[in-house]
Design a protein around this motif. Structure first.
Motif, PDB file in Angstrom:
ATOM      1  N   LEU A  40       0.814  -1.215   0.000  1.00  0.00           N
ATOM      2  CA  LEU A  40       0.000   0.000   0.000  1.00  0.00           C
ATOM      3  C   LEU A  40       0.849   1.268   0.000  1.00  0.00           C
ATOM      4  O   LEU A  40       0.513   2.233  -0.692  1.00  0.00           O
ATOM      5  N   SER A  44       0.985   4.030  -3.215  1.00  0.00           N
ATOM      6  CA  SER A  44       0.335   5.318  -2.978  1.00  0.00           C
ATOM      7  C   SER A  44       1.271   6.469  -3.325  1.00  0.00           C
ATOM      8  O   SER A  44       2.470   6.288  -3.508  1.00  0.00           O
ATOM      9  N   LYS A 120      -8.838   7.886  -3.994  1.00  0.00           N
ATOM     10  CA  LYS A 120      -8.141   6.599  -4.041  1.00  0.00           C
ATOM     11  C   LYS A 120      -6.848   6.647  -3.236  1.00  0.00           C
ATOM     12  O   LYS A 120      -6.572   5.762  -2.434  1.00  0.00           O
ATOM     13  N   ASN A 121      -6.031   7.681  -3.419  1.00  0.00           N
ATOM     14  CA  ASN A 121      -4.758   7.783  -2.717  1.00  0.00           C
ATOM     15  C   ASN A 121      -4.950   7.951  -1.214  1.00  0.00           C
ATOM     16  O   ASN A 121      -4.200   7.383  -0.424  1.00  0.00           O
ATOM     17  N   GLU A 124      -5.971   4.545   0.185  1.00  0.00           N
ATOM     18  CA  GLU A 124      -4.826   3.621   0.245  1.00  0.00           C
ATOM     19  C   GLU A 124      -4.018   3.871   1.501  1.00  0.00           C
ATOM     20  O   GLU A 124      -3.584   2.939   2.168  1.00  0.00           O
TER      21      GLU A 124
END
Length: 153
Positions: A40, A44, A120-121, A124
């Motif tokens: 992850l 990211s 999304k980032n 994460e």
């Protein structure tokens, strides 16, 4: 050696007994959750390289060291020596401290990046924080039981 470890003795297991004794069974969960943190963070965005660089170092270091210890225990490299019990306790205490510091830094980095990053980032990084704290808990539990084993050896 495996029966003593399985019955709660103070020696380290070898062979497939590693997968049947506690706390050595935690190696697998440490491997999984540490790997998830590594994946992850690597996938990211890294807006704070100093903080997240430490998280990446800790996750990779602990992933490699845990895998190495697991393989060494499985092939019986420890040979029943008490120094390996000390090594096991020292490693898991160090890993627990490393992961605790990494978890706090990743949580801070995630809080600081809340605004201005894509959904999304951000998510994460939230997942990395959660998995990092789970890995911390696993290493702390393993460290406590390794210290108990060390004291009784």
């Amino acid at each position: 050696m495996a029966p003593a470890a399985a019955s709660g003795g103070s020696s380290l297991p070898s062979g497939l007994a590693v997968f049947t004794t506690f706390p050595d069974l935690l190696f697998i969960l440490e491997f999984v959750f540490g790997g998830l943190v590594w994946i992850l963070i690597a996938s990211s965005l890294v807006p704070l390289p100093l903080m997240q660089g430490w998280v990446m170092f800790v996750s990779v270091f602990c992933f490699v060291a845990t895998t190495t210890l697991l393989v060494l225990y499985m092939i019986g490299a420890h040979g029943g020596e008490a120094s390996w019990v000390t090594l096991d306790a020292a490693y898991h205490c160090t890993a627990a401290l490393f992961y605790l510091s990494a978890s706090v830094l990743e949580a801070l980095a995630t809080i600081l990046m809340r605004d201005g990053f894509t959904y999304k980032n951000y998510h994460e990084n939230i997942s990395a924080v959660v998995f990092s704290y789970v890995a911390t808990l696993l290493y702390v539990v393993h460290a406590v039981f390794s210290l108990i084993r060390w004291k009784s050896s």
